[in-house]
Design an enzyme around this catalytic site. Sequence first.
Site, short mmCIF file in Angstrom:
data_model
loop_
_atom_site.label_atom_id
_atom_site.label_comp_id
_atom_site.label_asym_id
_atom_site.label_seq_id
_atom_site.Cartn_x
_atom_site.Cartn_y
_atom_site.Cartn_z
N GLN A 155 -1.48 -0.32 2.48
CA GLN A 155 -2.36 0.83 2.40
C GLN A 155 -2.47 1.35 0.97
O GLN A 155 -1.67 1.00 0.11
CB GLN A 155 -1.83 1.95 3.32
CG GLN A 155 -0.38 2.31 3.06
CD GLN A 155 0.37 2.72 4.32
OE1 GLN A 155 -0.22 3.13 5.30
NE2 GLN A 155 1.70 2.64 4.28
N ASP B 7 8.16 8.97 4.02
CA ASP B 7 8.39 10.02 3.02
C ASP B 7 9.81 10.58 3.13
O ASP B 7 10.25 11.31 2.26
CB ASP B 7 7.35 11.14 3.17
CG ASP B 7 7.31 11.68 4.59
OD1 ASP B 7 8.29 12.33 5.01
OD2 ASP B 7 6.31 11.45 5.30
N ASP C 66 8.54 -3.77 10.61
CA ASP C 66 7.63 -3.24 11.63
C ASP C 66 8.45 -2.60 12.76
O ASP C 66 9.27 -3.28 13.40
CB ASP C 66 6.78 -4.40 12.17
CG ASP C 66 5.73 -3.91 13.16
OD1 ASP C 66 5.84 -2.76 13.66
OD2 ASP C 66 4.80 -4.68 13.45
N ASP D 95 7.54 8.73 13.79
CA ASP D 95 6.87 9.53 12.75
C ASP D 95 5.83 8.61 12.10
O ASP D 95 6.02 8.10 11.00
CB ASP D 95 7.93 9.98 11.73
CG ASP D 95 7.34 10.86 10.64
OD1 ASP D 95 6.12 11.11 10.64
OD2 ASP D 95 8.12 11.29 9.77
N THR E 178 1.74 7.04 11.25
CA THR E 178 0.38 7.38 10.86
C THR E 178 -0.49 7.43 12.13
O THR E 178 0.01 7.24 13.24
CB THR E 178 -0.15 6.33 9.87
OG1 THR E 178 0.35 5.05 10.25
CG2 THR E 178 0.30 6.59 8.46
N1 SAM Z 1 3.43 12.92 8.66
C1 SAM Z 1 2.49 11.88 8.76
C2 SAM Z 1 1.33 12.14 9.67
O1 SAM Z 1 1.50 12.48 10.86
O2 SAM Z 1 0.19 12.02 9.19
C3 SAM Z 1 3.16 10.58 8.97
C4 SAM Z 1 3.96 10.30 7.74
S1 SAM Z 1 4.77 8.80 7.53
C5 SAM Z 1 4.40 8.61 5.83
C6 SAM Z 1 3.92 7.56 8.45
C7 SAM Z 1 4.42 6.16 8.09
O3 SAM Z 1 4.30 5.30 9.23
C8 SAM Z 1 3.65 5.47 6.97
O4 SAM Z 1 4.43 5.43 5.82
C9 SAM Z 1 3.35 4.06 7.52
O5 SAM Z 1 3.58 3.04 6.58
C10 SAM Z 1 4.33 3.98 8.70
N2 SAM Z 1 3.96 3.03 9.74
C11 SAM Z 1 2.74 2.80 10.29
N3 SAM Z 1 2.84 1.82 11.21
C12 SAM Z 1 4.15 1.44 11.27
C13 SAM Z 1 4.87 0.47 12.03
N4 SAM Z 1 4.26 -0.29 12.93
N5 SAM Z 1 6.21 0.37 11.81
C14 SAM Z 1 6.85 1.14 10.91
N6 SAM Z 1 6.20 2.07 10.16
C15 SAM Z 1 4.88 2.22 10.34
#
Ligand code: SAM
Length: 281
Positions: free
Chosen positions: A35, A90, A141, A160, A162
């Site tokens: 991303q 984060d 993942d 937590d 995206t």
């Molecule tokens: N607070 C945020 C929101 O609700 O918009 C979410 C923050 S956090 C940075 C979300 C994280 O989920 C991202 O860094 C992303 O890379 C991660 N992510 C997305 N899909 C994932 C997966 N399948 N396994 C692990 N992490 C994942």
Amino acid sequence: MPLDKNWYTEEWAGQGSAISLKINSKVHDEQSTYQRIEIYETETFGTLMTLDGLVMVTDRDNFVYHEMMSHPALFTHPDPQRVLVIGGGDCGTLHEVLKHKTVTLAEQVELDERVTRVSEKFFPELCESNNDPRAKLHFADGIKWVADAKPETYDVIIIDSTDPVGPAAGLFSEAFYKNCFRALRPKGIVVGQSESPLFHADLIRSVQKSFKAAGFRDVATLFFPQCTYPSGWWSATIAGKDAALANFRAQDAAAKTFATRYYNRDIHAAALASPEFLRTR
Ligand code: SAM
């Protein structure tokens, strides 16, 4: 009225609305494997991180989200020791989890290592527990991690993530929740961010239904403000293998031994109250 180039604007697709934050400067911009990661210094919200042009974290309001993603689940489990955070790169949720003395292991499984490395630089206060000996950071993942987890490994799983698109889509599925159920010990609790009640009510209903179909005995949605996320109103849906979610450890929450800025016992109880249009019980 068009905004000038000193504003960061995120348009909320299909909602005819947007959020704008006045920015002083853009201080980081990279395309990771997964991303686009951008960091801005804003005029009144401190540092802002966006992923693929969507607000993830600001200094000013992240405490509400991170506290509500962690403390209700941890104060519902009778003795949370082993916690898994999926996503959460984060590290703000991890930081809140580690405030609980009962926790002996907090594993975080984030897909994109760059999100964490960039956060360490620009959000040091969210990352200040990353070197806690109980914290284990993995970059993988989360869907596969939970599918491969041994049965009854964790007490609490926090999703937590995206938004439910791309690699995060599977984190909102019944198949994933079934694997969470299997990976949780008896009395286990799972909680996942479940988007905006105003904009995504169907998603919240579907998450609730999928948790139940995955075997969780009790399911509830927590509601809280999050002014920089779409509509400014957000939710997390919590599910218990056995627990009645309304019977959280209210006395322990009232006597908590660490500081929070949003969460407290009364906020926890109030957040469980459903608006009429989303009432399930
Ligand atoms: N607070 C945020 C929101 O609700 O918009 C979410 C923050 S956090 C940075 C979300 C994280 O989920 C991202 O860094 C992303 O890379 C991660 N992510 C997305 N899909 C994932 C997966 N399948 N396994 C692990 N992490 C994942």
